[in-house]
Design a protein around this motif. Structure first.
Motif, PDB file in Angstrom:
ATOM      1  N   PRO B 276     -25.822 -12.668  41.374  1.00  0.00           N
ATOM      2  CA  PRO B 276     -25.652 -11.312  41.913  1.00  0.00           C
ATOM      3  C   PRO B 276     -26.686 -11.002  42.981  1.00  0.00           C
ATOM      4  N   GLN B 277     -26.394 -10.027  43.810  1.00  0.00           N
ATOM      5  CA  GLN B 277     -27.365  -9.497  44.772  1.00  0.00           C
ATOM      6  C   GLN B 277     -27.527  -8.000  44.507  1.00  0.00           C
ATOM      7  N   PRO B 278     -28.681  -7.460  44.907  1.00  0.00           N
ATOM      8  CA  PRO B 278     -28.955  -6.058  44.584  1.00  0.00           C
ATOM      9  C   PRO B 278     -28.034  -5.080  45.322  1.00  0.00           C
ATOM     10  N   ALA B 279     -27.896  -3.903  44.758  1.00  0.00           N
ATOM     11  CA  ALA B 279     -27.154  -2.833  45.430  1.00  0.00           C
ATOM     12  C   ALA B 279     -27.870  -2.499  46.738  1.00  0.00           C
ATOM     13  N   PRO B 280     -27.123  -2.073  47.760  1.00  0.00           N
ATOM     14  CA  PRO B 280     -27.727  -1.811  49.075  1.00  0.00           C
ATOM     15  C   PRO B 280     -28.991  -0.964  49.005  1.00  0.00           C
ATOM     16  N   GLY B 281     -30.057  -1.484  49.569  1.00  0.00           N
ATOM     17  CA  GLY B 281     -31.290  -0.725  49.675  1.00  0.00           C
ATOM     18  C   GLY B 281     -32.090  -0.609  48.388  1.00  0.00           C
ATOM     19  N   SER B 282     -31.606  -1.205  47.292  1.00  0.00           N
ATOM     20  CA  SER B 282     -32.280  -1.027  46.004  1.00  0.00           C
ATOM     21  C   SER B 282     -33.386  -2.047  45.770  1.00  0.00           C
ATOM     22  N   ALA B 283     -33.582  -2.971  46.713  1.00  0.00           N
ATOM     23  CA  ALA B 283     -34.607  -4.013  46.570  1.00  0.00           C
ATOM     24  C   ALA B 283     -35.194  -4.264  47.956  1.00  0.00           C
ATOM     25  N   PRO B 284     -36.347  -4.969  48.024  1.00  0.00           N
ATOM     26  CA  PRO B 284     -36.949  -5.226  49.340  1.00  0.00           C
ATOM     27  C   PRO B 284     -36.051  -6.074  50.244  1.00  0.00           C
ATOM     28  N   SER B 285     -35.184  -6.904  49.647  1.00  0.00           N
ATOM     29  CA  SER B 285     -34.310  -7.750  50.454  1.00  0.00           C
ATOM     30  C   SER B 285     -33.040  -8.042  49.667  1.00  0.00           C
ATOM     31  N   PRO B 286     -32.002  -8.539  50.364  1.00  0.00           N
ATOM     32  CA  PRO B 286     -30.751  -8.831  49.649  1.00  0.00           C
ATOM     33  C   PRO B 286     -30.748 -10.160  48.909  1.00  0.00           C
ATOM     34  N   GLY B 287     -31.894 -10.760  48.676  1.00  0.00           N
ATOM     35  CA  GLY B 287     -31.966 -12.066  48.022  1.00  0.00           C
ATOM     36  C   GLY B 287     -31.373 -12.071  46.618  1.00  0.00           C
ATOM     37  N   PRO B 288     -31.180 -13.284  46.055  1.00  0.00           N
ATOM     38  CA  PRO B 288     -30.595 -13.417  44.726  1.00  0.00           C
ATOM     39  C   PRO B 288     -31.330 -12.557  43.705  1.00  0.00           C
ATOM     40  N   MET B 289     -30.558 -11.927  42.814  1.00  0.00           N
ATOM     41  CA  MET B 289     -31.137 -11.037  41.823  1.00  0.00           C
ATOM     42  C   MET B 289     -31.142 -11.752  40.473  1.00  0.00           C
ATOM     43  N   LYS B 290     -32.313 -11.814  39.870  1.00  0.00           N
ATOM     44  CA  LYS B 290     -32.437 -12.443  38.554  1.00  0.00           C
ATOM     45  C   LYS B 290     -32.139 -11.392  37.482  1.00  0.00           C
ATOM     46  N   VAL B 291     -31.148 -11.683  36.645  1.00  0.00           N
ATOM     47  CA  VAL B 291     -30.866 -10.800  35.506  1.00  0.00           C
ATOM     48  C   VAL B 291     -31.097 -11.618  34.232  1.00  0.00           C
ATOM     49  N   PRO B 292     -31.265 -10.959  33.088  1.00  0.00           N
ATOM     50  CA  PRO B 292     -31.444 -11.729  31.843  1.00  0.00           C
ATOM     51  C   PRO B 292     -30.282 -12.720  31.666  1.00  0.00           C
ATOM     52  N   ASP B 293     -30.586 -13.893  31.121  1.00  0.00           N
ATOM     53  CA  ASP B 293     -29.591 -14.962  31.008  1.00  0.00           C
ATOM     54  C   ASP B 293     -28.283 -14.496  30.372  1.00  0.00           C
ATOM     55  N   ASP B 294     -28.395 -13.661  29.315  1.00  0.00           N
ATOM     56  CA  ASP B 294     -27.174 -13.249  28.613  1.00  0.00           C
ATOM     57  C   ASP B 294     -26.399 -12.177  29.384  1.00  0.00           C
ATOM     58  N   GLN B 295     -26.945 -11.743  30.517  1.00  0.00           N
ATOM     59  CA  GLN B 295     -26.246 -10.741  31.334  1.00  0.00           C
ATOM     60  C   GLN B 295     -25.570 -11.363  32.548  1.00  0.00           C
ATOM     61  N   LEU B 296     -25.920 -12.614  32.846  1.00  0.00           N
ATOM     62  CA  LEU B 296     -25.489 -13.197  34.123  1.00  0.00           C
ATOM     63  C   LEU B 296     -23.971 -13.162  34.299  1.00  0.00           C
ATOM     64  N   ARG B 297     -23.237 -13.590  33.284  1.00  0.00           N
ATOM     65  CA  ARG B 297     -21.782 -13.686  33.456  1.00  0.00           C
ATOM     66  C   ARG B 297     -21.098 -12.324  33.520  1.00  0.00           C
ATOM     67  N   LYS B 298     -21.863 -11.265  33.239  1.00  0.00           N
ATOM     68  CA  LYS B 298     -21.301  -9.915  33.379  1.00  0.00           C
ATOM     69  C   LYS B 298     -21.362  -9.425  34.824  1.00  0.00           C
ATOM     70  N   VAL B 299     -22.107 -10.150  35.659  1.00  0.00           N
ATOM     71  CA  VAL B 299     -22.210  -9.716  37.055  1.00  0.00           C
ATOM     72  C   VAL B 299     -21.629 -10.771  38.008  1.00  0.00           C
ATOM     73  N   LEU B 300     -20.956 -11.750  37.422  1.00  0.00           N
ATOM     74  CA  LEU B 300     -20.216 -12.737  38.219  1.00  0.00           C
ATOM     75  C   LEU B 300     -18.742 -12.546  37.900  1.00  0.00           C
ATOM     76  N   GLY B 301     -17.856 -12.943  38.812  1.00  0.00           N
ATOM     77  CA  GLY B 301     -16.450 -12.735  38.476  1.00  0.00           C
ATOM     78  C   GLY B 301     -15.462 -13.178  39.523  1.00  0.00           C
ATOM     79  N   ILE B 302     -14.219 -12.785  39.266  1.00  0.00           N
ATOM     80  CA  ILE B 302     -13.108 -13.101  40.154  1.00  0.00           C
ATOM     81  C   ILE B 302     -12.338 -11.811  40.450  1.00  0.00           C
ATOM     82  N   THR B 303     -11.474 -11.864  41.445  1.00  0.00           N
ATOM     83  CA  THR B 303     -10.661 -10.703  41.797  1.00  0.00           C
ATOM     84  C   THR B 303      -9.194 -11.102  41.786  1.00  0.00           C
ATOM     85  N   ASP B 304      -8.424 -10.390  40.987  1.00  0.00           N
ATOM     86  CA  ASP B 304      -7.009 -10.697  40.811  1.00  0.00           C
ATOM     87  C   ASP B 304      -6.213  -9.667  41.613  1.00  0.00           C
ATOM     88  N   VAL B 305      -5.292 -10.130  42.445  1.00  0.00           N
ATOM     89  CA  VAL B 305      -4.545  -9.201  43.300  1.00  0.00           C
ATOM     90  C   VAL B 305      -3.038  -9.361  43.060  1.00  0.00           C
TER      91      VAL B 305
END
Ligand SMILES: [Cu+2]
Lengths: 123, 322
Positions: B276-305
């Motif tokens: 994941p990357q941070p919400a706009p302006g919420s961090a010093p830069s748009p670099g990769p955002m480290k979340v707790p390991d058990d949260q990672l798959r909650k912020v990754l995903g796919i889009t079904d159309v």
């Protein structure tokens, strides 16, 4: 100045005039000598999607080294046409060095993240 | 179903079947594990925890496809040391959809460092998806060092210029654009005059009732220019699409979902399968955002159309890998 001294310090008069200039110049004299003995090397850090310092002023002959401290790859690319320098992509902890042999203003950016810009002023 | 999931249009000022207040509500929910569906002009938001209540069959349209984005194969930093594993999880997610997608769109940053083995790994993993066709556009990480030559060699068959193209599926016109090359110092993503001229010509002869899907890596709307999250000449591109009743713009690059509706255009960005990357302006830069390991798959995903012929807009559904 270095070149002139090498080539023209052949007559008493030229030497005397140059000595006078150097004496009058005072502290500048010291800087010039320091450059001759130890060519300057300076570092620019790439961190948080920015170059720091973003503007760097260096004497001719200085080698500047950029180090990427981000988790994301960046580049260091001159905006001149033709480009004065262009790094390959720098992954985390990778470095790029370039020696500025001419005076001038050298603007550069990261070609991956073009919002990242910097300048080296070579005097 | 709770109160919010059955909300009807109440603020359709433009007569286009889009409820802006509902959309905002949906966006507010997005961060808390909801997803939003536009169906027959009715906006619905569903809590992820109520997925069981959601009748996917009802959503099944005549055309179903999945967008994935930002696999960053080769990335190995703390934000996700196993991007191979999460891409495989995305494929499992795709294969578990109750309506199998007919194809995949990959909106770029396939690789992290444009290395041949990174592209090879992604191609290999995507072969495991039920949908066999994958349509790509490049991200800036796919065109490092060679101005996109390798990308074109691998994925550029039947494309124009730097890799742009269009195709039709069941009456929907798809346009894949390239906005990650020839970037100018201080600027944003760029389409360039050659691509714009091609696009203008590409859509000129289409009926205004043709649903349009535009996909590109960097958002074609101004998400957050300070972080380069926008495309400087996107307004020209969107200008060519004014006559169309339904335009859906799908982007990646920002590693989080975001939606905006402007007139008949729905803009949507997808999650990454890598980090994941941070919400706009919420961090010093748009670099990769480290979340707790058990949260990672909650912020990754796919889009079904999903698209149903005759319906106004396409249904865009984000789901996480959790
Ligand atoms: Cu960069």
């Amino acid at each position: 100045m270095r070149v002139r001294r090498g080539v023209f310090v052949s007559s008493f008069w030229t030497a005397a005039v140059l000595a006078g200039v150097l004496l009058l110049a005072g502290p500048l004299n010291v800087t010039v000598n320091a450059q001759q003995t130890a060519p300057a090397a300076l570092a620019v850090k790439i961190d948080n999607f920015s170059f720091s310092p973003a503007t760097l002023t260096v004497p001719v002959g200085t080698t500047v080294t950029w180090t990427n401290q981000d988790d994301i790859p960046h580049t260091v690319v001159s905006t001149d046409d033709p480009r004065a320098f262009r790094s390959k992509v720098l992954d985390t902890d990778e470095k790029f060095s370039y020696t500025f042999t001419k005076a001038g203003t050298f603007a550069y950016f990261c070609s991956v993240h073009p919002k990242m810009t910097g300048t080296v002023l070579v005097k | 179903m709770d109160r919010k999931t059955s909300k009807k249009i109440m603020h359709d000022h433009n007569g286009d079947g889009i409820d802006r207040r509902g959309f905002l509500e949906c966006m507010a929910w997005a961060g808390t594990g909801a997803f939003c569906v536009m169906q027959g002009g009715v906006l619905k938001s569903f809590s992820m925890s109520r997925l069981g209540d959601f009748d996917a069959k009802k959503m099944a349209g005549e055309l179903s496809f999945v967008q994935i984005s930002d696999s960053h194969m080769g990335f190995n930093k703390p934000a996700n040391p196993d991007v191979t594993g999460t891409l495989k999880a995305a494929v499992d997610k795709i294969n578990g959809l109750s309506t199998p997608p007919e194809f995949l769109l990959h909106t770029g940053d396939i690789s992290h460092l444009s290395k041949p083995e990174e592209f090879d790994t992604v191609d290999q993993i995507l072969k495991g998806a039920s949908a066999k066709d994958v349509f790509f556009v490049p991200g800036e990480h796919d065109v490092l060092n060679d101005d996109g030559k390798q990308y074109l060699d691998r994925y550029g068959k039947n494309t124009k210029g730097a890799g742009w193209y269009s195709f039709d599926q069941k009456g929907v016109h798809f346009i894949g654009l390239v906005n990650v090359l020839n970037l100018k110092a201080g600027g944003l993503g760029t389409l360039g005059s050659e691509q714009l001229a091609w696009m203008e010509d590409d859509v000129k002869h289409l009926k205004s009732s043709t649903p349009i899907v535009v996909f590109a890596h960097i958002p074609l709307w101004s998400v957050y220019p300070d972080w380069g999250w926008g495309t400087q000449d996107s307004a020209e591109a969107l200008g060519y699409l004014k006559k169309f009743g339904s335009v859906t713009v799908l982007n990646g690059h920002i590693h989080q979902t975001m939606q905006k509706v402007e007139g008949n255009v729905t803009f949507h960005t997808a999650m990454s399968t890598a980090f994941p990357q941070p919400a706009p302006g919420s961090a010093p830069s748009p670099g990769p955002m480290k979340v707790p390991d058990d949260q990672l798959r909650k912020v990754l995903g796919i889009t079904d159309v999903n698209y149903t012929r005759g319906k106004h807009a396409l249904a865009v559904v984000d789901s996480t890998l959790a």
